[in-house]
Design a protein around this motif. Structure first.
Motif, PDB file in Angstrom:
ATOM      1  N   UNK A 135       0.846  -1.189   0.000  1.00  0.00           N
ATOM      2  CA  UNK A 135       0.000   0.000   0.000  1.00  0.00           C
ATOM      3  C   UNK A 135       0.879   1.235   0.000  1.00  0.00           C
ATOM      4  N   UNK A 136       0.277   2.393  -0.155  1.00  0.00           N
ATOM      5  CA  UNK A 136       1.009   3.652  -0.221  1.00  0.00           C
ATOM      6  C   UNK A 136       0.786   4.455   1.048  1.00  0.00           C
ATOM      7  N   UNK A 137       1.828   5.076   1.551  1.00  0.00           N
ATOM      8  CA  UNK A 137       1.703   6.072   2.606  1.00  0.00           C
ATOM      9  C   UNK A 137       2.032   7.433   1.970  1.00  0.00           C
ATOM     10  N   UNK A 138       1.028   8.307   1.982  1.00  0.00           N
ATOM     11  CA  UNK A 138       1.164   9.628   1.388  1.00  0.00           C
ATOM     12  C   UNK A 138       0.856  10.673   2.454  1.00  0.00           C
ATOM     13  N   UNK A 139       1.505  11.818   2.351  1.00  0.00           N
ATOM     14  CA  UNK A 139       1.364  12.864   3.361  1.00  0.00           C
ATOM     15  C   UNK A 139       0.628  14.066   2.789  1.00  0.00           C
ATOM     16  N   UNK A 140      -0.455  14.430   3.470  1.00  0.00           N
ATOM     17  CA  UNK A 140      -1.304  15.545   3.035  1.00  0.00           C
ATOM     18  C   UNK A 140      -1.322  16.593   4.139  1.00  0.00           C
ATOM     19  N   UNK A 141      -1.012  17.816   3.773  1.00  0.00           N
ATOM     20  CA  UNK A 141      -0.992  18.938   4.722  1.00  0.00           C
ATOM     21  C   UNK A 141      -2.210  19.818   4.487  1.00  0.00           C
ATOM     22  N   UNK A 142      -3.008  20.003   5.530  1.00  0.00           N
ATOM     23  CA  UNK A 142      -4.159  20.900   5.458  1.00  0.00           C
ATOM     24  C   UNK A 142      -3.862  22.093   6.352  1.00  0.00           C
ATOM     25  N   UNK A 143      -3.765  23.264   5.757  1.00  0.00           N
ATOM     26  CA  UNK A 143      -3.442  24.464   6.524  1.00  0.00           C
ATOM     27  C   UNK A 143      -4.680  25.264   6.898  1.00  0.00           C
ATOM     28  N   UNK A 167       2.498  16.203  -0.242  1.00  0.00           N
ATOM     29  CA  UNK A 167       3.957  16.084  -0.227  1.00  0.00           C
ATOM     30  C   UNK A 167       4.388  15.163  -1.358  1.00  0.00           C
ATOM     31  N   UNK A 168       5.423  15.560  -2.084  1.00  0.00           N
ATOM     32  CA  UNK A 168       5.846  14.806  -3.265  1.00  0.00           C
ATOM     33  C   UNK A 168       6.520  13.484  -2.934  1.00  0.00           C
ATOM     34  N   UNK A 169       6.988  13.356  -1.695  1.00  0.00           N
ATOM     35  CA  UNK A 169       7.644  12.116  -1.290  1.00  0.00           C
ATOM     36  C   UNK A 169       6.691  11.272  -0.440  1.00  0.00           C
ATOM     37  N   UNK A 170       7.010  10.005  -0.348  1.00  0.00           N
ATOM     38  CA  UNK A 170       6.213   9.058   0.422  1.00  0.00           C
ATOM     39  C   UNK A 170       6.785   7.684   0.145  1.00  0.00           C
ATOM     40  N   UNK A 175      -1.507  11.234   7.403  1.00  0.00           N
ATOM     41  CA  UNK A 175      -0.882  10.119   6.701  1.00  0.00           C
ATOM     42  C   UNK A 175      -1.966   9.299   6.027  1.00  0.00           C
ATOM     43  N   UNK A 176      -2.036   9.369   4.719  1.00  0.00           N
ATOM     44  CA  UNK A 176      -3.045   8.628   3.959  1.00  0.00           C
ATOM     45  C   UNK A 176      -2.512   7.256   3.564  1.00  0.00           C
ATOM     46  N   UNK A 177      -3.322   6.227   3.784  1.00  0.00           N
ATOM     47  CA  UNK A 177      -2.984   4.876   3.339  1.00  0.00           C
ATOM     48  C   UNK A 177      -3.884   4.514   2.165  1.00  0.00           C
ATOM     49  N   UNK A 178      -3.262   4.172   1.050  1.00  0.00           N
ATOM     50  CA  UNK A 178      -3.985   3.936  -0.200  1.00  0.00           C
ATOM     51  C   UNK A 178      -3.573   2.582  -0.775  1.00  0.00           C
ATOM     52  N   UNK A 179      -4.555   1.817  -1.232  1.00  0.00           N
ATOM     53  CA  UNK A 179      -4.282   0.546  -1.913  1.00  0.00           C
ATOM     54  C   UNK A 179      -4.694   0.682  -3.372  1.00  0.00           C
ATOM     55  N   UNK A 180      -3.875   0.132  -4.260  1.00  0.00           N
ATOM     56  CA  UNK A 180      -4.181   0.109  -5.690  1.00  0.00           C
ATOM     57  C   UNK A 180      -4.600  -1.308  -6.046  1.00  0.00           C
ATOM     58  N   UNK A 181      -5.740  -1.460  -6.717  1.00  0.00           N
ATOM     59  CA  UNK A 181      -6.149  -2.812  -7.076  1.00  0.00           C
ATOM     60  C   UNK A 181      -5.587  -3.215  -8.434  1.00  0.00           C
ATOM     61  N   UNK A 182      -5.881  -4.429  -8.860  1.00  0.00           N
ATOM     62  CA  UNK A 182      -5.295  -4.962 -10.089  1.00  0.00           C
ATOM     63  C   UNK A 182      -5.737  -4.223 -11.342  1.00  0.00           C
ATOM     64  N   UNK A 183      -6.787  -3.412 -11.221  1.00  0.00           N
ATOM     65  CA  UNK A 183      -7.264  -2.601 -12.351  1.00  0.00           C
ATOM     66  C   UNK A 183      -6.736  -1.175 -12.290  1.00  0.00           C
TER      67      UNK A 183
END
Length: 310
Positions: free
Chosen positions: A94-102, A112-115, A209-217
């Motif tokens: 899965x993906x860990x992505x970082x989102x900042x809400x100001x 954030x461009x990194x993760x 910290x967003x957790x995202x899963x990508x499926x086979x499609x």
């Protein structure tokens, strides 16, 4: 148009929604669900469900009130399990992505461009015998590092940059651009969904910290949003990335030109975000103040527009 069902697995809160969940479960009795305690983190208490008998304690006494049932068992979230995830090397990730809400009013969201992508140690399997194997199904680092095959050098992680290179090589640039666009759409609309119930303070911010899963499609699914994502590091590259994340957050929130040598602010109103004057790895995903202006301008143009038959 798209809606929340496009990226959020079917989800219920137990024991509150137990009766509704049972009805849904009976419609698809061969589906797999995943249970997560609302008050725990790092994979603690998570398990897969394939039979109603596994969650009987959340049913409580059928003759008791809903409030009594709700207090008799710990609150859990139960979601439809993504049974066909995209695999790399036969392993789930899965993906860990970082989102900042100001700000929530107006809504202002940065990505954030990194993760990183978090991988399981063991190859993915839907066999009944592997339902309880956490090393197959749970990507949490705190779980995976307990496996004897855990690699301390890379920590079962890829940077998003390396993941993107792999995906583009395998599926092509067009498909992967659409994937990232879909993920950004998901991030924005998840923030919009809670905008009206969040307490807004112009002197505060939140990094999720967003957790995202990508499926086979190549369809992204929102697994969860962590209000206090772990900043502990398991590898050298992990530590560098998270240190940079913190630096970039404060560089964005408090531009150097607004801070005096003694640490005080030049402006009596406190720090002002100025993304154009400071290099940053944050991408502005959504600015509600701009969106509101554009929406009002569009409405005015439509109001002034005369029918073509006049």
């Amino acid at each position: 148009g798209r809606n929340i069902q496009d990226f959020l697995p079917q989800t219920y809160v137990l024991p509150v929604d137990y009766a509704i969940f049972v009805e849904e479960f009976k419609r698809s009795p061969h589906s797999t669900w995943i249970m997560k305690p609302t008050s725990k983190a790092r994979g603690v208490g998570i398990f897969l469900v394939t039979k109603l008998s596994q969650i009987k304690k959340w049913a409580g006494n059928s003759n008791s009130s809903s409030s009594t049932r709700s207090s008799s068992a710990e609150m859990y979230i139960i979601s439809k399990y993504i049974e066909r995830p995209l695999l790399i090397g036969g392993k789930k990730f899965d993906l860990r992505m970082y989102v900042l809400v100001t700000s929530y009013s107006p809504l202002k969201v940065f990505l954030y461009n990194e993760g990183f992508a978090r991988f399981c140690n063991t190859k993915y399997s839907t066999d009944v015998s592997d339902i309880g194997n956490r090393f197959v199904h749970l990507t949490n680092v705190s779980i995976q590092k307990m496996d004897e095959d855990y690699n301390d050098n890379h920590g079962n992680k890829w940077s998003l940059k390396n993941l993107n290179l792999y995906l583009r090589a395998k599926f092509g640039g067009h498909a992967i651009r659409k994937l990232w666009n879909d993920i950004e759409y998901m991030l924005i609309h998840s923030c919009k969904a809670v905008q009206k119930v969040m307490i807004n303070d112009r002197h505060s911010f939140e990094c999720y910290g967003y957790d995202v899963i990508i499926d086979e499609n190549l369809k992204p699914w929102l697994v969860e949003v962590n209000a206090s994502p772990s900043l502990s590091a398991t590898t050298k590259s992990d530590r560098i990335m998270k240190n940079d994340l913190l630096y970039e957050i404060f560089s964005l929130l408090v531009p150097r030109k607004n801070v005096n040598a003694n640490g005080s602010f030049n402006s009596v109103n406190g720090p002002e975000i100025n993304i154009n004057n400071e290099p940053t790895n944050f991408k502005l995903l959504y600015d509600g103040s701009i969106a509101n202006v554009e929406s009002n301008e569009t409405k005015q143009r439509m109001k002034n527009k005369q029918p073509t038959w006049r």
